[in-house]
Design an enzyme around this catalytic site. Sequence first.
Site, PDB file in Angstrom:
ATOM      1  N   ASP A   1      35.791  40.627  40.222  1.00 24.54           N
ATOM      2  CA  ASP A   1      35.722  40.324  41.657  1.00 24.54           C
ATOM      3  C   ASP A   1      34.381  39.620  41.891  1.00 24.54           C
ATOM      4  O   ASP A   1      33.318  40.255  41.899  1.00 24.54           O
ATOM      5  CB  ASP A   1      35.823  41.607  42.486  1.00 24.54           C
ATOM      6  CG  ASP A   1      35.970  41.298  43.969  1.00 24.54           C
ATOM      7  OD1 ASP A   1      35.296  40.358  44.452  1.00 24.54           O
ATOM      8  OD2 ASP A   1      36.767  41.969  44.649  1.00 24.54           O
ATOM      9  N   ILE A   2      34.443  38.304  42.027  1.00 23.02           N
ATOM     10  CA  ILE A   2      33.216  37.493  42.079  1.00 23.02           C
ATOM     11  C   ILE A   2      32.373  37.877  43.290  1.00 23.02           C
ATOM     12  O   ILE A   2      31.170  38.130  43.181  1.00 23.02           O
ATOM     13  CB  ILE A   2      33.576  35.986  42.108  1.00 23.02           C
ATOM     14  CG1 ILE A   2      34.370  35.618  40.844  1.00 23.02           C
ATOM     15  CG2 ILE A   2      32.319  35.133  42.245  1.00 23.02           C
ATOM     16  CD1 ILE A   2      34.941  34.205  40.859  1.00 23.02           C
TER      17      ILE A   2
ATOM     18  N   LYS B   1      38.117  45.418  54.127  1.00 27.15           N
ATOM     19  CA  LYS B   1      37.670  44.561  53.016  1.00 27.15           C
ATOM     20  C   LYS B   1      36.163  44.320  53.089  1.00 27.15           C
ATOM     21  O   LYS B   1      35.479  44.274  52.072  1.00 27.15           O
ATOM     22  CB  LYS B   1      38.443  43.243  53.048  1.00 27.15           C
ATOM     23  CG  LYS B   1      38.485  42.524  51.724  1.00 27.15           C
ATOM     24  CD  LYS B   1      39.548  41.433  51.688  1.00 27.15           C
ATOM     25  CE  LYS B   1      40.926  41.973  51.361  1.00 27.15           C
ATOM     26  NZ  LYS B   1      41.933  40.935  51.177  1.00 27.15           N
TER      27      LYS B   1
ATOM     28  N   ASN C   1      48.078  29.939  43.265  1.00 32.20           N
ATOM     29  CA  ASN C   1      48.482  30.359  44.608  1.00 32.20           C
ATOM     30  C   ASN C   1      48.415  29.179  45.571  1.00 32.20           C
ATOM     31  O   ASN C   1      48.079  28.067  45.170  1.00 32.20           O
ATOM     32  CB  ASN C   1      47.619  31.532  45.089  1.00 32.20           C
ATOM     33  CG  ASN C   1      46.147  31.160  45.154  1.00 32.20           C
ATOM     34  OD1 ASN C   1      45.753  30.292  45.929  1.00 32.20           O
ATOM     35  ND2 ASN C   1      45.328  31.779  44.319  1.00 32.20           N
TER      36      ASN C   1
ATOM     37  N   ASP D   1      43.694  37.725  41.186  1.00 33.17           N
ATOM     38  CA  ASP D   1      43.209  39.074  40.889  1.00 33.17           C
ATOM     39  C   ASP D   1      43.378  39.417  39.413  1.00 33.17           C
ATOM     40  O   ASP D   1      42.622  40.216  38.878  1.00 33.17           O
ATOM     41  CB  ASP D   1      43.961  40.089  41.754  1.00 33.17           C
ATOM     42  CG  ASP D   1      43.584  39.946  43.221  1.00 33.17           C
ATOM     43  OD1 ASP D   1      42.388  39.710  43.484  1.00 33.17           O
ATOM     44  OD2 ASP D   1      44.465  40.033  44.096  1.00 33.17           O
TER      45      ASP D   1
HETATM   46  N1  CTP Z   1      37.282  37.343  45.708  1.00 31.11           N
HETATM   47  C1  CTP Z   1      36.483  37.036  44.620  1.00 31.11           C
HETATM   48  N2  CTP Z   1      36.900  37.337  43.376  1.00 31.11           N
HETATM   49  C2  CTP Z   1      38.085  37.941  43.157  1.00 31.11           C
HETATM   50  C3  CTP Z   1      38.922  38.254  44.250  1.00 31.11           C
HETATM   51  C4  CTP Z   1      38.482  37.945  45.512  1.00 31.11           C
HETATM   52  O1  CTP Z   1      35.395  36.477  44.813  1.00 31.11           O
HETATM   53  N3  CTP Z   1      38.459  38.215  41.916  1.00 31.11           N
HETATM   54  C5  CTP Z   1      36.782  37.056  47.055  1.00 31.11           C
HETATM   55  C6  CTP Z   1      37.511  35.944  47.776  1.00 31.11           C
HETATM   56  O2  CTP Z   1      36.916  34.681  47.532  1.00 31.11           O
HETATM   57  C7  CTP Z   1      37.375  36.366  49.230  1.00 31.11           C
HETATM   58  C8  CTP Z   1      37.360  37.881  49.151  1.00 31.11           C
HETATM   59  O3  CTP Z   1      36.965  38.202  47.825  1.00 31.11           O
HETATM   60  O4  CTP Z   1      36.128  35.977  49.759  1.00 31.11           O
HETATM   61  C9  CTP Z   1      38.655  38.553  49.473  1.00 31.11           C
HETATM   62  O5  CTP Z   1      39.667  38.044  48.658  1.00 31.11           O
HETATM   63  P1  CTP Z   1      41.144  38.635  48.763  1.00 31.11           P
HETATM   64  O6  CTP Z   1      41.989  38.017  47.698  1.00 31.11           O
HETATM   65  O7  CTP Z   1      41.616  38.573  50.174  1.00 31.11           O
HETATM   66  O8  CTP Z   1      40.843  40.156  48.453  1.00 31.11           O
HETATM   67  P2  CTP Z   1      41.200  41.061  47.283  1.00 31.11           P
HETATM   68  O9  CTP Z   1      39.970  41.781  46.897  1.00 31.11           O
HETATM   69  O10 CTP Z   1      41.894  40.326  46.190  1.00 31.11           O
HETATM   70  O11 CTP Z   1      42.180  42.090  47.994  1.00 31.11           O
HETATM   71  P3  CTP Z   1      43.770  42.083  48.200  1.00 31.11           P
HETATM   72  O12 CTP Z   1      44.317  40.975  47.334  1.00 31.11           O
HETATM   73  O13 CTP Z   1      44.165  43.425  47.796  1.00 31.11           O
HETATM   74  O14 CTP Z   1      43.956  41.822  49.659  1.00 31.11           O
END
Ligand code: CTP
Length: 418
Positions: free
Chosen positions: A325-326, A360, A227, A296
């Site tokens: 999701d870390i 979120k 990305n 994701d």
């Molecule tokens: N994050 C993470 N691990 C993942 C996805 C997200 O640690 N697998 C963390 C990111 O580092 C950030 C937060 O979660 O601090 C939000 O990430 P974001 O990509 O905006 O959220 P998502 O949960 O992926 O939601 P969406 O893509 O549906 O907006």
Amino acid sequence: MPPGLTTDFSSDPAPGPLAGKHLVLGLSGGIACYKSAELCRALIKSGATVQVVMTEAAAQFITPVTMQALSGRPVYTSQWDGREANNMPHINLSRQADAILVAPCSADFLAKLLHGAADELLSLMCLARPIESTPLLLAPAMNREMLAHPATQRNLAQLTADGACVLGVGSGYQACGETGDGRMLEPDELLEEVIAFFTPKVLQGQHVLVTAGPTYEAIDPVRGITNLSSGKMGFAVARAARQAGAEVTLVAGPVSLPTPRGVVRLDVRSAEQMWQAVQPLAQQASIFIATAAVADWRVADAAAQKIKKDGSGAAPVLQFVENTDILASVADSPRARSGQLFCVGFAAESHDLQAHAEAKRLRKKVPLLVGNIGPATFGRDDNALLLVDAQGCHPLPRASKQTLAGQLVASIAQRMKN
Ligand code: CTP
């Protein structure tokens, strides 16, 4: 809605991190004087005013004319300079300074400082400075044998004991043709050190873990999915946390940014590798700041060999599995739930920032979530943030990512005090 909660956080640029600071930049004799020109510019660009003082030896390497043009002030080279009404530049200049930075500081100049020699303006001024209120920062620069010599090592140790702040040295190719320790730090590294010196140590004693950058999910050995995250915000956060006194570990996805000074960096590629790296580190950390744009999903079974066209025109079909999701996993760990680990999330959204950020924060169960508009900031050096916590929203108007990182760190420190 309070002003600033829209996506337009524009405002006047924030002042630089050294705004209001007046520095005396002292140059003693060494080839590293050529770097001092760049350093002078960098200090001024960060908001400082700079008064240059040069020894006679320094003027053999770079002219006072260059330093005057860059600093915008006449350079002082002699204790007999008649421009000062009282004819005491050593007193006047040292009383006006918030700090004296000697860069380069030669082996000879270290020896002079150690003995309190005062036979020319720069050493005289260092000796005459009010020791409690005018800090002395030294950036050594010399040949590797000169640095390693017991006399120099003794001098460095004693000067530290006498209250000077001895900055590190770089390692690598030296002007004499040898390779080793003793190069003066690069201007941007010295700038980081000077900013760190003046930064209040609001995170002293804290262990900060930061994730940054994108992840890369392989499709086959030559292709993958990633990305647009540049990692700049996360690196700025790591730098700001270190400048605020924390021990910082940065887990970085594939980016080509320089490691902030004093920060321990682990490079990873995929979301799975990032998760493996974060788990043990989160056991030691007291603050976790997840700025990474983690993929994701990953390809369920990445091909071991390059996927070739089969001539039919049919595109390969990829199956995906969800990555861990870390942030949510760490925030749900016993250390985080018991308050030993303060978790901060980021959200890069394209629209409805406040609503998405609030949702979120609750979904990830973190006390603080930092929202920003992804397409408006990816790859740029500036940003605007929206801090969302249980009390509500607090916008940080558009500024450089480094400025915002400093404000975020101060805000985290404040929350940890409460
Ligand atoms: N994050 C993470 N691990 C993942 C996805 C997200 O640690 N697998 C963390 C990111 O580092 C950030 C937060 O979660 O601090 C939000 O990430 P974001 O990509 O905006 O959220 P998502 O949960 O992926 O939601 P969406 O893509 O549906 O907006």
